[in-house]
Design a protein around this motif. Structure first.
Motif, mmCIF file in Angstrom:
data_model
loop_
_atom_site.group_PDB
_atom_site.id
_atom_site.type_symbol
_atom_site.label_atom_id
_atom_site.label_comp_id
_atom_site.label_asym_id
_atom_site.label_seq_id
_atom_site.Cartn_x
_atom_site.Cartn_y
_atom_site.Cartn_z
ATOM 1 N N CYS A 140 1.505 4.756 -2.761
ATOM 2 C CA CYS A 140 0.956 5.940 -2.091
ATOM 3 C C CYS A 140 1.872 7.135 -2.325
ATOM 4 C CB CYS A 140 0.812 5.669 -0.595
ATOM 5 S SG CYS A 140 0.257 7.113 0.351
ATOM 6 N N PHE A 151 0.913 10.288 -1.090
ATOM 7 C CA PHE A 151 0.318 11.312 -0.226
ATOM 8 C C PHE A 151 1.292 12.445 0.046
ATOM 9 C CE2 PHE A 151 -0.421 13.072 4.015
ATOM 10 C CZ PHE A 151 -1.766 13.387 3.977
ATOM 11 N N ALA A 195 -3.398 8.708 -8.851
ATOM 12 C CA ALA A 195 -4.159 7.544 -8.388
ATOM 13 C C ALA A 195 -5.205 7.138 -9.412
ATOM 14 C CB ALA A 195 -4.816 7.855 -7.046
ATOM 15 N N GLY A 222 -6.440 10.613 3.145
ATOM 16 C CA GLY A 222 -5.399 9.659 3.459
ATOM 17 C C GLY A 222 -4.745 9.834 4.805
ATOM 18 N N CYS A 247 -1.512 7.816 6.437
ATOM 19 C CA CYS A 247 -0.248 8.427 6.033
ATOM 20 C C CYS A 247 0.334 9.425 7.020
ATOM 21 C CB CYS A 247 -0.421 9.104 4.672
ATOM 22 S SG CYS A 247 -1.020 7.992 3.379
ATOM 23 N N ARG A 297 0.821 -1.210 0.000
ATOM 24 C CA ARG A 297 0.000 0.000 0.000
ATOM 25 C C ARG A 297 0.855 1.261 0.000
ATOM 26 N NH1 ARG A 297 -2.514 0.610 6.143
ATOM 27 N NH2 ARG A 297 -0.679 1.572 7.076
ATOM 28 N N CYS A 298 2.084 1.158 0.546
ATOM 29 C CA CYS A 298 2.963 2.315 0.618
ATOM 30 C C CYS A 298 3.696 2.546 -0.700
ATOM 31 C CB CYS A 298 3.959 2.144 1.761
ATOM 32 S SG CYS A 298 3.179 1.953 3.381
#
Length: 231
Positions: free
Chosen positions: A31, A33, A45, A166, A170, A27-28
């Motif tokens: 990401c 964010f 995204a 997020g 995050c 998931r990171c």
């Protein structure tokens, strides 16, 4: 070969590179964010380009500024990581109500420990690794935006910036930063800004080894070899 209980395990702290980027939790890796401004992050995204954007950010930051992350491995299993960079490389930082980051500090963006390894001091070891790295590079302090936990009853306090997308994933809980030596420099009911002077980080007594050995000694061997990563 399974790890036997009571057998010493290895811990290895390495720099984030384009090669080790793939060892971030799934998931990171996808990401962005922190790495992109909110509009660009949403666009990436929707287009399915988030992983490529993160790789591009990492490549540029490494080239222009240098090391911007640390990963920790326990017996070669990825167990956690941190990301950090000057605020000029972190577009999301200006979206916080307690910005800007102090001009003499680097921003610690993200910190994560795989749940199977939580409670053993790995987060502190990661922050210490960052502190040593930045001290050698002449940086005086690390700052971070923390997330305050919801008060009793489950409602978040009303505050500007509360709609940051997020944030639950995050933005690291402020209590973690306080537990490893950060102090609040700009209070806020939702997103305080915290700071650690690097001389403070490097003066810690090392009680991490005993705590980590105790944790690992109580874990199942298969959990050490195959830690559960979030999806």
């Amino acid at each position: 070969m399974p790890i036997q209980q009571g057998v010493a395990v290895s811990r290895r702290l390495v720099n984030l590179t384009l090669d080790t980027l793939e060892d971030l939790p799934s998931r990171c890796r996808g990401c962005v964010f922190w790495e992109l401004d909110p509009v660009a992050a949403d666009r990436a995204a929707r287009a399915g380009d988030a992983e490529l954007s993160k790789e591009a950010w990492t490549s540029q930051t490494l080239l222009e500024w240098g090391s911007c992350g640390k990963l920790i491995y326990v017996d070669e299993a990825p167990a956690g990581y941190v990301l950090f960079a000057p605020p000029a490389y972190v577009p999301r930082s200006i979206a916080f109500p307690t910005s800007p980051v102090s001009p003499d500090a680097v921003l610690l963006m993200a910190a994560y420990v795989v749940p199977d390894f939580a409670g053993g001091g790995l987060g502190r070891m990661l922050v210490q690794g960052v502190a040593r790295d930045l001290t050698r590079r002449g940086i005086k302090a690390i700052e971070a935006f923390g997330r305050e936990q919801a008060p009793a009853g489950g409602e978040q306090p009303a505050a500007s910036g509360a709609g940051l997308p997020g944030e639950q994933r995050c933005v690291v809980p402020a209590d973690f930063f306080r537990s490893v030596g950060f102090k609040t420099v700009r209070p806020h009911p939702r997103f305080p800004r915290l700071r650690m002077e690097l001389r403070t980080a490097l003066s810690w007594k090392s009680d991490v080894e005993a705590a980590l050995d105790k944790l690992l000694g109580s874990m199942r061997p298969e959990a050490l070899l195959h830690p559960a990563l979030p999806h």
